[in-house]
Write an enzyme that holds these catalytic residues in place. Sequence first.
Site, PDB file in Angstrom:
ATOM      1  CG  ASP A  32      -2.319  -0.658   0.608  1.00  0.00           C
ATOM      2  OD1 ASP A  32      -2.784  -0.850  -0.356  1.00  0.00           O
ATOM      3  OD2 ASP A  32      -3.131  -1.508   2.236  1.00  0.00           O
ATOM      4  CD  GLU A  45      -3.977   1.854  -1.834  1.00  0.00           C
ATOM      5  OE1 GLU A  45      -4.089   1.747  -0.960  1.00  0.00           O
ATOM      6  OE2 GLU A  45      -4.309   1.949  -3.553  1.00  0.00           O
ATOM      7  CG  HIS A  98      -6.294   0.443   2.544  1.00  0.00           C
ATOM      8  ND1 HIS A  98      -5.722   0.240   0.786  1.00  0.00           N
ATOM      9  CD2 HIS A  98      -7.633   1.179   3.157  1.00  0.00           C
ATOM     10  CE1 HIS A  98      -7.254   0.412   0.768  1.00  0.00           C
ATOM     11  NE2 HIS A  98      -8.055   0.911   1.704  1.00  0.00           N
ATOM     12  CE1 TYR A 118      -3.043  -3.429   6.090  1.00  0.00           C
ATOM     13  CE2 TYR A 118      -2.100  -1.858   5.115  1.00  0.00           C
ATOM     14  CZ  TYR A 118      -2.924  -3.311   5.061  1.00  0.00           C
ATOM     15  OH  TYR A 118      -3.415  -3.393   4.206  1.00  0.00           O
ATOM     16  CD  GLU A 155      -4.714  -0.803  -5.670  1.00  0.00           C
ATOM     17  OE1 GLU A 155      -5.319  -0.347  -4.874  1.00  0.00           O
ATOM     18  OE2 GLU A 155      -5.012  -0.211  -7.043  1.00  0.00           O
ATOM     19  CD  GLU A 181      -6.137  -2.277  -2.122  1.00  0.00           C
ATOM     20  OE1 GLU A 181      -6.264  -1.871  -3.068  1.00  0.00           O
ATOM     21  OE2 GLU A 181      -5.553  -2.085  -0.645  1.00  0.00           O
ATOM     22  CG  HIS A 237      -8.291   1.078  -5.094  1.00  0.00           C
ATOM     23  ND1 HIS A 237      -7.867   1.032  -3.675  1.00  0.00           N
ATOM     24  CD2 HIS A 237      -9.194   1.960  -4.411  1.00  0.00           C
ATOM     25  CE1 HIS A 237      -7.627   1.731  -3.061  1.00  0.00           C
ATOM     26  NE2 HIS A 237      -9.265   2.840  -3.428  1.00  0.00           N
TER      27      HIS A 237
END
Length: 349
Positions: free
Chosen positions: A90, A120, A123, A127, A187, A221, A224
């Site tokens: 990402d 992104e 995202h 994490y 992706e 995703e 996307h």
Amino acid sequence: MTANQLKPRSIMDGNAPNRSTGIVNGKSSNVLNWDDVRYSWAYPKYKTMLSNFWTPFEINMGNDIKQFQQLSEAEQNAFLKIIGLLALLDSIQSDYAGKVADYLTDSSLNALMIMLAQQEVIHNHSYSYVLSSLVSQQQQKEVFDYWRTEPTLRKRNDFVTNGYQAFAEEPSVEHFAQSIVYDVILEGLFFYSGFAFIYNLARNQKMVSTSTMINYINRDEQIHVGLFEKIYKELLHEHPEINSAAHHDFTVAAFREGAELEIAWGREIIGDQFDGITMDELTQYIQYMANKRCNQLGHGRNVFPDAPVKNPLRWIVAYQEVDQGKTDFFEQKSRQYTKTSDDNGFDDL
């Protein structure tokens, strides 16, 4: 400049119409009027991406904090390495979306790329949010550096970054089309063994909060991939000179190599060591997805002629599909989802 080279979008062009004359190398004032855009699908994509906005703070990690310590050592190692991989991918995507935006003449598509890049970033934040809940800061740093030391991981990441590099260094219509192929592999294929592992944990009522977050990311995703599919097909339609047999062969070969790299990563990180998912099933699933994504771009399902024509991991659909009014897994929290449809990218995953 040759006809194949890409011209950067002007910040403002007072002599051009607001409605763009082409997807790249066209004319546009760069003034965005959503009621006067060249591509009819751009505004529905905008509405979908806007309605799907979320942040990691919405997810309560309390149960996962307790459950992570109860996972086996193999499960913990796989979990952390997969999170590290996703963070790298990402990070690449945020930068790639910005480079694409520089060359899209159409201001509505430029706006969509900016939104994609922002998603992104979210995202990547997710994490960090997961890891900061589960492990020490030092271990979090180690996870974000796995890509430097894992040979299998490095090889598959180099495959995409090297593919993007030609577009970044020599922006042309042909390199742009090739870079979209790599984007769809990243992706729409490279995430999928990692997603399968996380969903399989949730299937066994483990790490459900992380799985919920992965579900949100998975949904983004999918959108996307659908967006880049539209851009790709418009690019080939407006520049038929690059839609050649050689480009078709390149695309099929790229999906085959990408799938083989993903299978190798899945074998290393998952193998046959976890209940509920076998390497044979995962291999078939990745081959199925490679055929599906290649076909989505208009190049047929011949990447793996012997691959299943239907999803071999049927159980995974329940973890990837969302619908209006559903609650998250195991009634974790109530959330009003956007209804899934062809417009927002969900399909028979």
